[in-house]
Write a protein that holds these residues in place. Structure first.
Motif, PDB file in Angstrom:
ATOM      1  N   MET A  35       0.827  -1.193   0.000  1.00 54.82           N
ATOM      2  CA  MET A  35       0.000   0.000   0.000  1.00 54.82           C
ATOM      3  C   MET A  35       0.868   1.252   0.000  1.00 54.82           C
ATOM      4  SD  MET A  35      -3.224   0.667   0.040  1.00 54.82           S
ATOM      5  CE  MET A  35      -4.544   1.541   0.753  1.00 54.82           C
ATOM      6  N   GLU A  36       1.945   1.225   0.780  1.00 55.05           N
ATOM      7  CA  GLU A  36       2.835   2.383   0.869  1.00 55.05           C
ATOM      8  C   GLU A  36       3.556   2.624  -0.452  1.00 55.05           C
ATOM      9  OE1 GLU A  36       6.778   3.667   3.295  1.00 55.05           O
ATOM     10  OE2 GLU A  36       5.210   2.645   4.427  1.00 55.05           O
ATOM     11  N   ALA A  37       3.916   1.557  -1.162  1.00 58.49           N
ATOM     12  CA  ALA A  37       4.593   1.695  -2.453  1.00 58.49           C
ATOM     13  C   ALA A  37       3.685   2.404  -3.454  1.00 58.49           C
ATOM     14  CB  ALA A  37       5.011   0.330  -2.985  1.00 58.49           C
ATOM     15  N   ARG A  38       2.397   2.079  -3.402  1.00 58.24           N
ATOM     16  CA  ARG A  38       1.452   2.721  -4.325  1.00 58.24           C
ATOM     17  C   ARG A  38       1.359   4.211  -4.038  1.00 58.24           C
ATOM     18  NH1 ARG A  38      -5.016   2.064  -4.731  1.00 58.24           N
ATOM     19  NH2 ARG A  38      -5.265   3.436  -6.504  1.00 58.24           N
ATOM     20  N   SER A  39       1.218   4.591  -2.776  1.00 52.11           N
ATOM     21  CA  SER A  39       1.100   6.011  -2.447  1.00 52.11           C
ATOM     22  C   SER A  39       2.404   6.743  -2.743  1.00 52.11           C
ATOM     23  CB  SER A  39       0.679   6.206  -0.986  1.00 52.11           C
ATOM     24  OG  SER A  39       1.679   5.721  -0.117  1.00 52.11           O
ATOM     25  N   SER A  40       3.526   6.040  -2.596  1.00 51.26           N
ATOM     26  CA  SER A  40       4.811   6.647  -2.936  1.00 51.26           C
ATOM     27  C   SER A  40       4.904   6.908  -4.437  1.00 51.26           C
ATOM     28  CB  SER A  40       5.955   5.730  -2.491  1.00 51.26           C
ATOM     29  OG  SER A  40       7.181   6.248  -2.923  1.00 51.26           O
ATOM     30  N   ARG A  41       4.458   5.956  -5.240  1.00 48.74           N
ATOM     31  CA  ARG A  41       4.449   6.145  -6.698  1.00 48.74           C
ATOM     32  C   ARG A  41       3.509   7.271  -7.101  1.00 48.74           C
ATOM     33  NH1 ARG A  41       4.088   0.240  -7.199  1.00 48.74           N
ATOM     34  NH2 ARG A  41       1.893   0.641  -7.566  1.00 48.74           N
ATOM     35  N   GLU A  42       2.349   7.319  -6.454  1.00 50.70           N
ATOM     36  CA  GLU A  42       1.393   8.387  -6.745  1.00 50.70           C
ATOM     37  C   GLU A  42       1.976   9.752  -6.394  1.00 50.70           C
ATOM     38  OE1 GLU A  42      -2.149   7.349  -4.622  1.00 50.70           O
ATOM     39  OE2 GLU A  42      -2.685   5.764  -6.035  1.00 50.70           O
ATOM     40  N   LEU A  43       2.645   9.828  -5.256  1.00 52.50           N
ATOM     41  CA  LEU A  43       3.275  11.081  -4.841  1.00 52.50           C
ATOM     42  C   LEU A  43       4.380  11.480  -5.812  1.00 52.50           C
ATOM     43  CD1 LEU A  43       3.488  13.364  -2.804  1.00 52.50           C
ATOM     44  CD2 LEU A  43       5.016  11.913  -1.457  1.00 52.50           C
ATOM     45  N   GLN A  44       5.182  10.511  -6.234  1.00 57.44           N
ATOM     46  CA  GLN A  44       6.240  10.800  -7.209  1.00 57.44           C
ATOM     47  C   GLN A  44       5.641  11.287  -8.527  1.00 57.44           C
ATOM     48  OE1 GLN A  44       8.366   7.095  -7.405  1.00 57.44           O
ATOM     49  NE2 GLN A  44       9.798   7.655  -5.766  1.00 57.44           N
ATOM     50  N   ALA A  45       4.569  10.649  -8.956  1.00 63.91           N
ATOM     51  CA  ALA A  45       3.915  11.060 -10.203  1.00 63.91           C
ATOM     52  C   ALA A  45       3.351  12.472 -10.074  1.00 63.91           C
ATOM     53  CB  ALA A  45       2.806  10.076 -10.569  1.00 63.91           C
ATOM     54  N   ARG A  46       2.688  12.750  -8.976  1.00 61.30           N
ATOM     55  CA  ARG A  46       2.126  14.078  -8.746  1.00 61.30           C
ATOM     56  C   ARG A  46       3.223  15.134  -8.714  1.00 61.30           C
ATOM     57  NH1 ARG A  46      -0.334  13.561  -3.892  1.00 61.30           N
ATOM     58  NH2 ARG A  46      -2.021  12.457  -4.891  1.00 61.30           N
ATOM     59  N   ASN A  47       4.309  14.848  -8.020  1.00 62.19           N
ATOM     60  CA  ASN A  47       5.432  15.788  -7.944  1.00 62.19           C
ATOM     61  C   ASN A  47       6.041  16.035  -9.326  1.00 62.19           C
ATOM     62  OD1 ASN A  47       5.127  16.096  -5.193  1.00 62.19           O
ATOM     63  ND2 ASN A  47       6.709  14.598  -4.675  1.00 62.19           N
ATOM     64  N   TYR A  48       6.166  14.989 -10.109  1.00 62.65           N
ATOM     65  CA  TYR A  48       6.705  15.117 -11.460  1.00 62.65           C
ATOM     66  C   TYR A  48       5.810  16.022 -12.302  1.00 62.65           C
ATOM     67  CZ  TYR A  48       8.195  13.922 -16.176  1.00 62.65           C
ATOM     68  OH  TYR A  48       8.624  13.998 -17.473  1.00 62.65           O
ATOM     69  N   LEU A  49       4.503  15.761 -12.280  1.00 57.46           N
ATOM     70  CA  LEU A  49       3.559  16.564 -13.057  1.00 57.46           C
ATOM     71  C   LEU A  49       3.585  18.027 -12.616  1.00 57.46           C
ATOM     72  CD1 LEU A  49       0.514  14.115 -13.210  1.00 57.46           C
ATOM     73  CD2 LEU A  49       2.121  14.669 -15.053  1.00 57.46           C
ATOM     74  N   GLU A  50       3.674  18.271 -11.312  1.00 60.51           N
ATOM     75  CA  GLU A  50       3.727  19.645 -10.812  1.00 60.51           C
ATOM     76  C   GLU A  50       5.042  20.319 -11.179  1.00 60.51           C
ATOM     77  OE1 GLU A  50       2.913  19.564  -6.607  1.00 60.51           O
ATOM     78  OE2 GLU A  50       0.846  18.890  -6.930  1.00 60.51           O
ATOM     79  N   LYS A  51       6.138  19.609 -11.025  1.00 59.76           N
ATOM     80  CA  LYS A  51       7.453  20.178 -11.328  1.00 59.76           C
ATOM     81  C   LYS A  51       7.548  20.637 -12.771  1.00 59.76           C
ATOM     82  CE  LYS A  51      12.348  19.012 -11.624  1.00 59.76           C
ATOM     83  NZ  LYS A  51      13.349  17.955 -11.492  1.00 59.76           N
ATOM     84  N   HIS A  52       7.020  19.836 -13.681  1.00 62.04           N
ATOM     85  CA  HIS A  52       7.116  20.135 -15.111  1.00 62.04           C
ATOM     86  C   HIS A  52       5.866  20.822 -15.669  1.00 62.04           C
ATOM     87  CE1 HIS A  52      10.946  18.127 -15.486  1.00 62.04           C
ATOM     88  NE2 HIS A  52      10.453  17.154 -14.735  1.00 62.04           N
ATOM     89  N   ARG A  53       4.920  21.120 -14.778  1.00 61.74           N
ATOM     90  CA  ARG A  53       3.689  21.831 -15.134  1.00 61.74           C
ATOM     91  C   ARG A  53       2.946  21.167 -16.295  1.00 61.74           C
ATOM     92  NH1 ARG A  53       5.815  28.014 -14.304  1.00 61.74           N
ATOM     93  NH2 ARG A  53       5.755  27.913 -12.053  1.00 61.74           N
ATOM     94  N   ILE A  54       2.871  19.873 -16.238  1.00 62.33           N
ATOM     95  CA  ILE A  54       2.221  19.104 -17.295  1.00 62.33           C
ATOM     96  C   ILE A  54       0.718  19.360 -17.326  1.00 62.33           C
ATOM     97  CG2 ILE A  54       1.744  16.780 -18.172  1.00 62.33           C
ATOM     98  CD1 ILE A  54       4.686  17.761 -18.502  1.00 62.33           C
ATOM     99  N   MET A  55       0.085  19.423 -16.175  1.00 61.05           N
ATOM    100  CA  MET A  55      -1.359  19.662 -16.154  1.00 61.05           C
ATOM    101  C   MET A  55      -1.678  21.045 -16.692  1.00 61.05           C
ATOM    102  SD  MET A  55      -2.210  16.717 -15.367  1.00 61.05           S
ATOM    103  CE  MET A  55      -3.958  16.989 -15.481  1.00 61.05           C
ATOM    104  N   ASP A  56      -0.833  22.036 -16.416  1.00 62.16           N
ATOM    105  CA  ASP A  56      -1.027  23.371 -16.973  1.00 62.16           C
ATOM    106  C   ASP A  56      -0.923  23.339 -18.493  1.00 62.16           C
ATOM    107  OD1 ASP A  56      -1.283  24.548 -14.426  1.00 62.16           O
ATOM    108  OD2 ASP A  56       0.890  24.709 -14.242  1.00 62.16           O
ATOM    109  N   LEU A  57       0.044  22.573 -18.991  1.00 61.76           N
ATOM    110  CA  LEU A  57       0.213  22.432 -20.435  1.00 61.76           C
ATOM    111  C   LEU A  57      -1.030  21.806 -21.054  1.00 61.76           C
ATOM    112  CD1 LEU A  57       1.854  22.417 -23.082  1.00 61.76           C
ATOM    113  CD2 LEU A  57       2.820  20.233 -22.353  1.00 61.76           C
ATOM    114  N   LEU A  58      -1.519  20.739 -20.463  1.00 63.83           N
ATOM    115  CA  LEU A  58      -2.698  20.056 -21.001  1.00 63.83           C
ATOM    116  C   LEU A  58      -3.938  20.950 -20.937  1.00 63.83           C
ATOM    117  CD1 LEU A  58      -2.115  16.461 -19.615  1.00 63.83           C
ATOM    118  CD2 LEU A  58      -1.720  17.309 -21.941  1.00 63.83           C
ATOM    119  N   THR A  59      -4.077  21.698 -19.863  1.00 65.83           N
ATOM    120  CA  THR A  59      -5.198  22.634 -19.746  1.00 65.83           C
ATOM    121  C   THR A  59      -5.121  23.698 -20.822  1.00 65.83           C
ATOM    122  OG1 THR A  59      -5.402  22.256 -17.370  1.00 65.83           O
ATOM    123  CG2 THR A  59      -6.337  24.306 -18.221  1.00 65.83           C
TER     124      THR A  59
END
Length: 150
Positions: free
Chosen positions: A1-25
């Motif tokens: 369970m912890e590995a999943r939340s860690s992956r989710e956190l890493q993914a979220r941090n990556y998207l925020e760092k590179h502003r991917i959601m802003d680009l898609l919007t």
């Protein structure tokens, strides 16, 4: 369970760092606003212009000028009442990257007129430009473009 939340956190941090959601919007907003006949080619051309602008340091044209603001308002005011609902107003600001989903805006219970809509779009855009050191309309790019050129 912890590995999943860690992956989710890493993914979220990556998207925020590179502003991917802003680009898609931004891409989605531009696509829906301009509704080109060939959407894939249009999106590719935007990405190519962003890449060139980033490499060359050349500013992109401002995404929303007064005629674009008027066109957007007219699309929202399909019944030609001269006003749009508060919900439409907030969604338009979010679509333009000028308002966050959790931002609280004051609803005075009246419809939003074109003048109020235009003034708010221009005011919020100017605030973003000032934060990013743009002082005039040529150096002042849209909120989304500022995010994308990061």
């Amino acid at each position: 369970m912890e590995a999943r939340s860690s992956r989710e956190l890493q993914a979220r941090n990556y998207l925020e760092k590179h502003r991917i959601m802003d680009l898609l919007t931004y891409l989605t907003s531009a696509l829906l606003f301009f509704r080109p006949e060939r959407p894939r080619e249009y999106l590719i051309s935007i990405l190519e212009r962003l890449r060139i602008a980033r490499l060359s340091g050349v500013a992109l044209p401002f995404f929303m000028d007064n005629s674009n603001i008027a066109s957007m308002f007219e699309m929202l005011d399909s019944s030609n009442k001269g006003s749009i609902s508060f919900v439409q107003y907030k969604e338009a600001l979010k679509t333009l990257g000028l308002c966050t989903a959790d931002e609280v805006l004051k609803d005075d219970g009246h419809g939003v007129t074109f003048e109020k809509f235009r003034n708010e779009v221009n005011k919020r855009t100017q605030e973003i430009c000032e934060k990013t050191k743009g002082k005039d309309s040529e150096s002042c790019q849209s909120a989304a473009e500022q995010l994308l050129l990061h």
